[in-house]
Each structure stands twice: as structure tokens, then as C-alpha cells.
Design a protein around this motif. Structure first.
Motif, PDB file in Angstrom:
ATOM      1  N   LEU A 100       0.845  -1.191   0.000  1.00 22.71           N
ATOM      2  CA  LEU A 100       0.000   0.000   0.000  1.00 22.71           C
ATOM      3  C   LEU A 100       0.881   1.242   0.000  1.00 22.71           C
ATOM      4  O   LEU A 100       0.629   2.196  -0.731  1.00 22.71           O
ATOM      5  N   ARG A 148       2.293   1.706  -3.487  1.00 18.97           N
ATOM      6  CA  ARG A 148       1.258   2.051  -4.457  1.00 18.97           C
ATOM      7  C   ARG A 148       0.856   3.515  -4.268  1.00 18.97           C
ATOM      8  O   ARG A 148       0.714   4.261  -5.236  1.00 18.97           O
ATOM      9  N   THR A 149       0.714   3.929  -3.014  1.00 17.11           N
ATOM     10  CA  THR A 149       0.310   5.296  -2.724  1.00 17.11           C
ATOM     11  C   THR A 149       1.425   6.285  -3.079  1.00 17.11           C
ATOM     12  O   THR A 149       1.175   7.329  -3.675  1.00 17.11           O
ATOM     13  N   THR A 153       1.358   6.789  -6.804  1.00 19.84           N
ATOM     14  CA  THR A 153       0.251   7.617  -7.263  1.00 19.84           C
ATOM     15  C   THR A 153       0.458   9.061  -6.835  1.00 19.84           C
ATOM     16  O   THR A 153       0.257   9.980  -7.623  1.00 19.84           O
ATOM     17  N   ARG A 165      -5.684   6.971  -0.065  1.00 22.57           N
ATOM     18  CA  ARG A 165      -6.376   7.507  -1.229  1.00 22.57           C
ATOM     19  C   ARG A 165      -5.724   8.832  -1.615  1.00 22.57           C
ATOM     20  O   ARG A 165      -5.549   9.704  -0.757  1.00 22.57           O
ATOM     21  N   ASP A 224      -2.465  -0.029 -11.719  1.00 25.57           N
ATOM     22  CA  ASP A 224      -2.720   0.591 -10.413  1.00 25.57           C
ATOM     23  C   ASP A 224      -4.169   0.391  -9.945  1.00 25.57           C
ATOM     24  O   ASP A 224      -4.377  -0.094  -8.838  1.00 25.57           O
ATOM     25  N   GLN A 231      -5.453  -2.067  -6.937  1.00 23.82           N
ATOM     26  CA  GLN A 231      -6.276  -1.516  -5.857  1.00 23.82           C
ATOM     27  C   GLN A 231      -7.503  -2.402  -5.616  1.00 23.82           C
ATOM     28  O   GLN A 231      -7.828  -2.738  -4.483  1.00 23.82           O
ATOM     29  N   ASN A 265      -6.247  -5.847  -4.181  1.00 23.07           N
ATOM     30  CA  ASN A 265      -5.795  -5.763  -2.797  1.00 23.07           C
ATOM     31  C   ASN A 265      -6.948  -5.498  -1.835  1.00 23.07           C
ATOM     32  O   ASN A 265      -6.951  -6.016  -0.723  1.00 23.07           O
ATOM     33  N   THR A 307     -12.892  -0.712  -4.125  1.00 23.59           N
ATOM     34  CA  THR A 307     -11.454  -0.463  -4.041  1.00 23.59           C
ATOM     35  C   THR A 307     -11.048  -0.219  -2.589  1.00 23.59           C
ATOM     36  O   THR A 307      -9.916   0.130  -2.305  1.00 23.59           O
ATOM     37  N   ARG A 308     -12.008  -0.375  -1.676  1.00 18.52           N
ATOM     38  CA  ARG A 308     -11.693  -0.151  -0.267  1.00 18.52           C
ATOM     39  C   ARG A 308     -11.994  -1.395   0.554  1.00 18.52           C
ATOM     40  O   ARG A 308     -12.771  -2.251   0.140  1.00 18.52           O
TER      41      ARG A 308
END
Lengths: 293, 290
Positions: free
Chosen positions: A170, A173-174, A177, A236, B181, B185, B188, B242-243
Motif C-alpha cells: 500500500l 502504491r500510494t 500515485t 487515497r 494501479d 487496488q 488488494n 477499491t476499499r
């Protein structure tokens, strides 16, 4: 004479046996050292590497092996390039240390440093691999992320969350982005600065969050485009663009115009309709009092 | 006399035999020495080989350390190594080899995407990693053709993940990450919800899982309130796929007032913000559920 000979022999035998014992102890010690070496740094010498090792140590003609190994290295370089491109992360160094290695479990300490576009990072963690039948179960523990977040205020709460949940994937990935969105902003800012140099300025540099718009003949009136990239605790990433105005009180009193006081809200509707680039450009056009629109 | 001579012959023979035997033993002695000498020599070779290997290891480690340093500091500092020129090139390659191996291993762990070129560069196989709370879970694979345009030829992505529409919305011809990506998301988040469900079942035997679906986007649990022994149905909806946190929490109970009580209002927001298996621990501690 015969007796003398056998006496000499048994003397020889004793000396040799002592020598052998000594050598055996020496070899055993060296073997232990070698095993420790292999544990300490993951120099797992297999295949061509093992061959190369024996060439280096055996003083044999290395020419052929060099060719094989350079080809092997080339392939790996190629793989790394592809992997770097795919993951959007450039790694500078990765050092590992084996903390525990028993039959089924392997625990290694990792220290990885690199950068994602302009963002430099270093991560440390423990990786444990436990063999369970055919597959092995991999788990990350004790994650520690080091980043210069002095100008990334909204990144720090995400970072502490990631360290707590040890969510390495995570994090990257974050980070990727986030970095992509920051690059978008930089590109847009630079584009406008080049296109409208008399109106647009970037006081904090092209990577900062603020772009100022100011007509050369109206030095008192400044518009700010504040473009931040927000990161939620969940990871996010959302760009947030706002228009702020700095117009002298007096001017506002004299010309109580709807266009100025409602500029911020109006800009949000522009954003929704046109998207960031076109919305910002239309504001620039308005500020530059351009006739050619 | 004859007897004596016979005896004489026999004793002579036996003397000869003894002599022959004793002659045999002395040559045996030197061969034992030879054996030991050979053994000692073999050990010496082994020792020298090990020493050389350990030395090489040391040089490799040094080389590698300076390579790592160079990469981070970007400044060329030529290391002084006591390696003969003949082998230095080979050693350098070996050090770089270990470095590349480690870097690739790191990519494997942290990157999320593993890519292999297939069919002599005509195809690409991307493996997407999923993990939750540091535990690595399933890998999913995409096989792609590179020519004439990038196209997904095979995959093992679960059918309820909208791969096709993600591919259509993406800009994958120019930037494959615009596909990977969002896909990662989705995968995951799915893996996380699935793992949460697994943890609920493992950690909370007193909580009954009444319903769940393949995408793990809907979860109905039954709690028991300690004193009154009343049952509470709790449904969690995860509309944002996605959450891994729910978008809606709903309680149902015979005691109509319960969902609106302050404790259960608090539980509701707790479940909205905390992974369900962790939220249940807190709710148990507070004495709201068994």
C-alpha cells in the motif's frame, strides 16, 4: 634395520596424524566461517556464480566464465530496468541480513533505499518466510519508513498508519500515485509559466503547490492557484485545486463585483466542467485581460 | 634322520613363511605413511581453497558495499582493492550480480508488480501481488501480447473484478500502470476483505457469519448482547470495491431502540473506520457483544 625402519614409520605416522588433526580443525573452522559468510550477506552462490567463484579461487583461465557471467549480468540488468519501469520505483540499494534460518523459517532484515520520481525513501523491515507445504508464507514485520516529509504534511498521517499496519505494498502504491499526481501538477505549472510568463509565477518553484497569477499592471490584485495533493490515511490520493484571491479592500468596496467575490466557487464549477488544465487556463486568460480569446 | 629332515624342511618352510610375512609388513608401513600424506595434502588443498573462497568473499563484500554506496551517493570513489587485474573484472561482475539479485528481490517484495518477458519479447506476463497487514496473499497474473497493440490474452483475475472495464478506462497503450494501479487496488481491497472475513471466523467464534458473497462486498454477522441475550444482525456493505472498509453499517434487532442507542451509534462508526475483525475486539472489550 627392519625394526629401525618401522620405528621411523611410526614416528612419521604420528607426525602426519597430528598434522591431519590440525588441518581438519582448521578446515572445520574455515567451513564455519564460510557458512557464517553465507548467512550474513545473501551471497547465494549457485550455478554460474559458483563456477565463477571457483575460477577466481582456482586461478584457472577465467576468460570463458567472464563471458558467461557478463551475459548473465546483462540479463539481470535488463530485468531490473523492466521491473523499475513497471513498478515506477528506482532502487539504489538493498542490503539484507539473515537473522534466523532454521529448516522451515527464514527471517531476514531488509534495508531498501531508492526514489520514486523526486521522492526519496528508505524502508526497513523484517521479512519472514515460513514453508507451508508447497508454498511459503511471507510476512512483513517491524516496518520503518524514512522520508523527508517536511513539505509533505498530508503524507505523514498516512505514513504512520502504514507503519502500524505494515502494509508495504500500500505504501509503494500510494507513493507512486502521489508522485504521479505531483508530477502532473509540476508539468501543468511549468507549461503555464512558459506559455504566460508575464502573468504566471511560481514563487515556491515548480514543485510547490502554489502558482500565482498577477497582471503586470495590477500589482495589487493577485490570484493564487493552490493545488495540493491530499493523501488519506487509507492511502487515497486526491488532488485538490482551489483559487484564492488577494484583492485590496478598497478595490472591492469600489467595485463590489460578483465575479471577484464569487471567484472561488465559480472556479470549482469550472474545474468540474473543464478539468484542471482548462479551468486554470481560463483563469489565466481572465487575469491577463487577453483580447484574443 | 628322515624325520629330522622332514622337520627340517617344514621348519624351513615355516621360517620362510614368517620371513615372507614380516617382509610384507614393512612395505605396508610406508603405504600407511603415503596414505596419511595424501590425506594431509588433500586437506591442505581443501584449506587453501576455503581460504581463497573466504578471501574472495571478503573482496566481494567490500566491492558490493562500495557499489551500494556509490549508488546512494552518486559519487565515484574508486575503491582500492587488492585484487589482481585478471580476476578483478570477474569479481566486479560477481558483485554486481549479487547486487542485481538483491534489487530484484526487493522489487519482488515491495513493488507489487512482477514482470517477465515471454515468447522472446513478444509477450509480457505481469504478476500482481496482494497483501494485507504485512501478510502476502494470492498473486494474480496477466498475460499480454505486445504486438500489434498491448492486449490481455489470458488472466486469472476473479471474474467479479471488472478487468475489462478497467482496461477500457485505462490508457494502457501508453502507460500500463494506468491499468495496473486501479486493478491492483481492486485486487488488494478484495484480498483485504477476504482476509478480514477469515480473521473474523478465526478470532471471533461467538460471532456468527450469516452471509457473505464471493467479492466479500457484503457481510452479515450476528452478535449476541451479553445480559439480555438478544441477537443483533449487523450487515456491512462495501459498495466501494477499491476499499476494505464498509460504506454502510446497519443493525437489526428485536429491541427496536438498540440501533439508536449511543453505544451502538458508536459501534456503527467504529465499524465504518476500523477493519471488522479489529472493531469486534473493541466491541467485546466494551461489553457490547459476547
Amino acid at each position: 634395520m627392519m625394526e629401525k625402519m618401522s620405528e621411523e614409520n611410526s614416528e612419521d605416522v604420528r607426525v602426519l596424524e597430528a598434522q591431519i588433526e590440525h588441518l581438519q580443525a582448521e578446515v572445520a573452522a574455515l567451513q564455519r566461517q564460510q557458512q557464517d559468510n553465507h548467512k550474513d550477506i545473501t551471497f547465494h552462490l549457485r550455478g554460474h556464480m559458483q563456477d565463477a567463484m571457483s575460477y577466481v579461487c582456482g586461478q584457472k583461465q577465467a576468460g570463458e566464465k567472464e563471458k558467461v557471467l557478463s551475459k548473465l549480468t546483462e540479463e539481470l540488468e535488463e530485468d531490473l530496468k523492466l521491473q523499475t519501469q513497471m513498478n515506477g520505483i528506482s532502487l539504489n540499494s538493498c542490503t539484507t541480513k539473515t537473522l534466523q534460518s532454521s529448516g522451515r523459517q527464514l527471517v531476514q532484515q531488509f534495508c531498501v533505499s531508492g526514489h520514486c520520481s523526486e521522492l526519496v525513501f528508505q524502508v526497513e523491515f523484517l521479512l519472514s518466510e515460513v514453508k507451508k507445504g508447497q508454498r511459503s508464507e511471507r510476512t512483513i514485520r517491524d516496518l520503518n519508513v524514512v522520508m523527508d516529509t517536511s513539505d509533505l504534511q498530508n503524507f505523514s498521517s498516512f505514513l504512520s498508519g502504514v507503519e502500524e499496519s505494515t502494509d508495504l505494498l500500500l505504501f509503494f502504491r500510494t507513493l507512486r500515485t502521489f508522485s504521479d499526481r505531483c508530477d502532473d501538477r509540476r508539468r501543468t505549472f511549468q507549461h503555464f509559466q512558459e506559455k504566460y510568463p508575464s502573468v504566471v509565477s511560481l514563487p515556491g518553484g515548480c514543485r510547490s503547490a502554489v502558482m500565482t497569477l498577477n497582471h503586470p499592471e495590477l500589482s495589487g490584485c493577485v490570484l493564487f492557484v493552490h493545488w495540493s495533493v491530499e493523501v488519506s490515511r487509507e492511502g487515497r490520493v486526491t488532488p485538490k485545486i482551489e483559487l484564492l484571491t488577494k484583492i485590496p479592500e478598497k478595490a472591492l468596496q469600489l467595485f463590489p463585483s460578483q465575479a471577484v467575490s464569487g471567484a472561488a466557487e465559480a472556479f470549482q464549477s469550472l474545474l468540474r466542467i473543464l478539468g484542471p488544465e482548462a479551468a486554470v487556463e481560463s483563469v489565466i486568460m481572465a487575469v491577463s485581460l487577453s483580447q484574443d480569446t | 634322520m628322515a624325520g629330522a629332515s622332514t622337520k627340517g624342511v617344514l621348519s624351513h618352510l615355516s621360517l620362510l613363511e614368517v620371513q615372507a610375512r614380516s617382509r610384507k609388513t614393512p612395505p605396508q608401513q610406508p603405504s600407511r605413511v603415503k596414505e596419511l600424506k595424501a590425506k594431509a595434502e588433500a586437506l591442505m588443498t581443501q584449506r587453501d581453497q576455503l581460504k581463497a573462497e573466504i578471501e574472495t568473499h571478503k573482496s566481494l563484500q567490500k566491492l558490493r558495499a562500495s557499489m551500494d554506496k556509490q549508488c546512494t551517493h552518486e559519487e565515484e570513489e574508486e575503491e582500492e582493492m587488492a585484487i589482481d587485474s585478471e580476476n578483478s573484472q570477474l569479481l566486479r561482475l560477481m558483485a554486481r550480480h549479487t547486487q542485481l539479485k538483491d534489487l530484484l528481490h526487493a522489487h519482488d517484495i515491495i513493488g507489487g508488480y512482477n514482470v517477465i518477458k515471454t515468447r522472446k519479447g513478444k509477450g509480457l506476463c505481469v504478476s500482481l501481488t496482494t497483501a494485507y497487514n504485512g501478510v502476502y496473499l494470492e498473486n494474480y497474473n496477466l498475460e499480454m501480447d505486445l504486438k500489434p497493440t498491448l492486449r490481455i490474452s489470458r488472466d486469472n483475475i476473479p471474474p467479479f473484478i471488472p478487468l475489462k472495464s478497467l482496461a477500457e478506462q485505462s490508457n494502457m497503450q501508453t502507460d500500463i500502470r494506468t491499468l495496473l494501479d486501479p486493478l491492483s487496488q481492486h485486487l488488494n481491497a478484495f484480498a483485504a476483505r477476504k482476509q478480514q472475513l477469515k480473521l473474523v471466523k478465526e478470532l471471533h467464534k461467538s460471532v456468527q457469519v450469516m452471509e457473505s458473497n464471493a467479492l466479500c462486498s457484503l457481510l452479515v454477522l450476528m452478535f449476541t448482547v451479553p445480559r439480555e441475550k438478544t441477537a443483533v444482525l449487523c450487515s456491512l456493505e462495501y459498495t466501494d470495491h477499491t476499499r476494505c472498509l464498509p460504506t454502510r453499517v446497519h443493525f437489526e434487532c428485536e429491541d427496536k431502540g438498540l440501533p439508536d442507542s449511543p453505544e451502538w451509534k458508536k459501534n456503527s462508526s467504529l465499524l465504518m473506520e476500523t477493519p471488522v475483525h479489529k472493531a469486534l475486539i473493541t466491541m467485546k472489550k466494551m461489553g457490547d457483544i459476547v
